[in-house]
Design an enzyme around this catalytic site. Structure first.
Site, mmCIF file in Angstrom:
data_model
loop_
_atom_site.group_PDB
_atom_site.id
_atom_site.type_symbol
_atom_site.label_atom_id
_atom_site.label_comp_id
_atom_site.label_asym_id
_atom_site.label_seq_id
_atom_site.Cartn_x
_atom_site.Cartn_y
_atom_site.Cartn_z
ATOM 1 N N ILE A 12 -12.375 10.829 -45.669
ATOM 2 C CA ILE A 12 -12.448 12.289 -45.624
ATOM 3 C C ILE A 12 -11.066 12.898 -45.857
ATOM 4 C CG2 ILE A 12 -13.061 14.298 -44.216
ATOM 5 C CD1 ILE A 12 -15.083 12.528 -42.748
ATOM 6 N N ALA A 81 -6.744 11.684 -38.746
ATOM 7 C CA ALA A 81 -6.445 10.273 -38.479
ATOM 8 C C ALA A 81 -7.302 9.765 -37.326
ATOM 9 C CB ALA A 81 -4.963 10.100 -38.154
ATOM 10 N N GLU A 135 -21.267 12.775 -33.479
ATOM 11 C CA GLU A 135 -21.658 11.689 -32.577
ATOM 12 C C GLU A 135 -21.224 11.936 -31.134
ATOM 13 O OE1 GLU A 135 -21.323 7.639 -33.988
ATOM 14 O OE2 GLU A 135 -21.067 8.340 -36.043
ATOM 15 N N TYR A 159 -16.685 4.414 -29.941
ATOM 16 C CA TYR A 159 -16.139 5.321 -30.957
ATOM 17 C C TYR A 159 -16.384 6.776 -30.587
ATOM 18 C CZ TYR A 159 -16.326 8.350 -35.034
ATOM 19 O OH TYR A 159 -16.193 9.427 -35.892
ATOM 20 N N LYS A 163 -13.763 9.902 -29.550
ATOM 21 C CA LYS A 163 -13.677 11.183 -30.243
ATOM 22 C C LYS A 163 -13.971 12.342 -29.294
ATOM 23 C CE LYS A 163 -12.968 12.059 -33.946
ATOM 24 N NZ LYS A 163 -11.667 12.397 -34.598
ATOM 25 N N LEU A 199 -22.367 2.517 -44.701
ATOM 26 C CA LEU A 199 -23.736 2.300 -45.172
ATOM 27 C C LEU A 199 -23.931 2.499 -46.675
ATOM 28 C CD1 LEU A 199 -26.794 1.898 -44.823
ATOM 29 C CD2 LEU A 199 -26.950 4.292 -44.105
ATOM 30 N N ARG A 223 -30.064 10.336 -39.935
ATOM 31 C CA ARG A 223 -28.754 10.962 -40.032
ATOM 32 C C ARG A 223 -28.826 12.175 -40.960
ATOM 33 N NH1 ARG A 223 -28.672 8.198 -36.293
ATOM 34 N NH2 ARG A 223 -27.314 6.420 -35.810
ATOM 35 N N ARG A 291 -28.334 -2.384 -33.670
ATOM 36 C CA ARG A 291 -27.038 -2.263 -33.018
ATOM 37 C C ARG A 291 -27.215 -1.808 -31.571
ATOM 38 N NH1 ARG A 291 -23.462 1.318 -36.469
ATOM 39 N NH2 ARG A 291 -24.620 3.079 -35.635
#
Length: 351
Positions: A12, A81, A135, A159, A163, A199, A223, A291
């Site tokens: 991104i 980042a 998320e 993750y 965030k 993906l 998604r 997962r």
């Protein structure tokens, strides 16, 4: 504007750099540590341009970042980042805490020191834009609901937890110290220069290599897909026109199940580059064990950014995925070295 972009060699971040440098009069300073997912080859179109500069640096190095901010006369920071791969965060959460939480903390400290050194209009105009993910909100039921800017945080993975933590830090630095900030949370991005472990590029390149196309569970997870160039346009608007202290959700209005995404890629490849045996690429689809903690569904309500800033996506999923596939078919100079030199080789071939 003189804009510092952190993580500008990532997926991104590089799209943001290309968008700003090639479509505006802004001067962009790209700071990236160049970890496995950072790729300077994603920015070759900017080499030599007078309004672009690159520094290889770590956002945790407060003195180095402060030196860059001061020497370049930076007027705004776009913080992209981050470690961003959920599977990697399950295997090794520590690096996600270090980059996403500690890194954001140190960047905020540096930005605050720099902002306090400014005077007059420069201090008034300064902006710290923190880019995050949907998320952090957890997941939604399959049969309804959308994430809004007021949705409570409920992260599921290391993750998303990292965030969420960084989001809270940014809000705290705004409310406690007065640092001018704007925030945004986006849905799943896809497009050109996307690292092959994710993906969509993984499925494209595995298919071309006649390798299995692994899909978690039954492929029912949903998604909301956002074309990365649409996202870059939205981020510019949030930075330049967003209100201090406000957050903006950015989504593509393109919900698809993972299986639908994989099937669509196969159907386009069947037309663009048919298999030598005449069979469909769909025959390569392989269902694998799901997962841990896999979120069911993400879906963004982007009403606020459309109403207040006038943004809406230009690409449908069908147009965006076709452009993406065509780019991968024509640019093996970029992705082939990544496939052949997989760094740790761990996640390539998995979703």
């Amino acid at each position: 504007m003189k804009i510092l972009v952190t993580g500008g060699a990532g997926f991104i971040g590089s799209a943001v750099c290309r968008h700003l440098v090639l479509n505006s009069a802004d001067y962009v300073v790209n700071v990236d540590k160049l970890t496995y997912a950072g790729n300077s080859q994603s920015l070759v179109s900017l080499n030599g341009l007078p309004n672009y500069k690159f520094y290889q640096a770590d956002i945790c190095d407060e003195e180095k970042i402060l030196e860059i901010l001061s020497s370049e006369g930076i007027e705004a920071i776009m913080h992209l980042a981050a470690e961003s791969h959920v599977d990697r965060s399950i295997d090794g959460p520590e690096v996600f805490i270090q980059t996403n939480v500690v890194g954001t903390l140190r960047l905020l400290n540096t930005a605050l020191r720099y902002w306090r050194s400014l005077t007059g209009e420069k201090k008034q105009a300064f902006r710290f834009h923190h880019i995050s993910t949907d998320e952090v909100f957890g997941d939604l039921p399959f049969d309804g609901g959308l994430f809004t800017e007021e949705t409570p945080y409920d992260p599921s993975s290391p993750y998303s937890a990292s965030k969420a933590s960084s989001d809270h830090l940014v809000r705290a630095w705004n409310r406690t110290f007065g640092l001018p900030v704007v925030m945004s949370n986006c849905s799943n991005n896809y497009g050109v220069f996307h690292f092959p472990e994710k993906l969509i590029p993984l499925v494209i390149l595995n298919a071309l290599a006649e390798k299995p196309l692994p899909v978690y569970g039954a492929g029912a997870n949903v998604r909301d897909w956002l074309f990365v160039e649409d996202h870059a346009r939205a981020l510019e608007l949030v930075l330049k026109r967003g209100k201090d202290g406000e957050s903006y959700n950015i989504g593509g209005n393109s919900e698809r199940t993972n299986l639908n995404v994989v099937n669509t890629i196969c159907e386009i490849l069947d037309l663009r580059q048919p298999r030598s045996n005449g069979a469909s690429y769909k025959e390569l689809i392989t269902f694998v064990t799901d997962r841990p903690g896999h979120d069911r569904r993400y879906a963004i309500d982007a009403t606020k950014i459309h109403r207040e800033l006038g943004w809406s996506p230009e690409e449908t999923f069908e147009s965006g995925i076709t452009k993406t596939i065509d780019w991968y078919l024509g640019n093996d100079w970029w992705w082939r070295p990544l496939r052949e030199n997989t760094y740790d080789g761990k996640r390539l071939g998995q979703i």
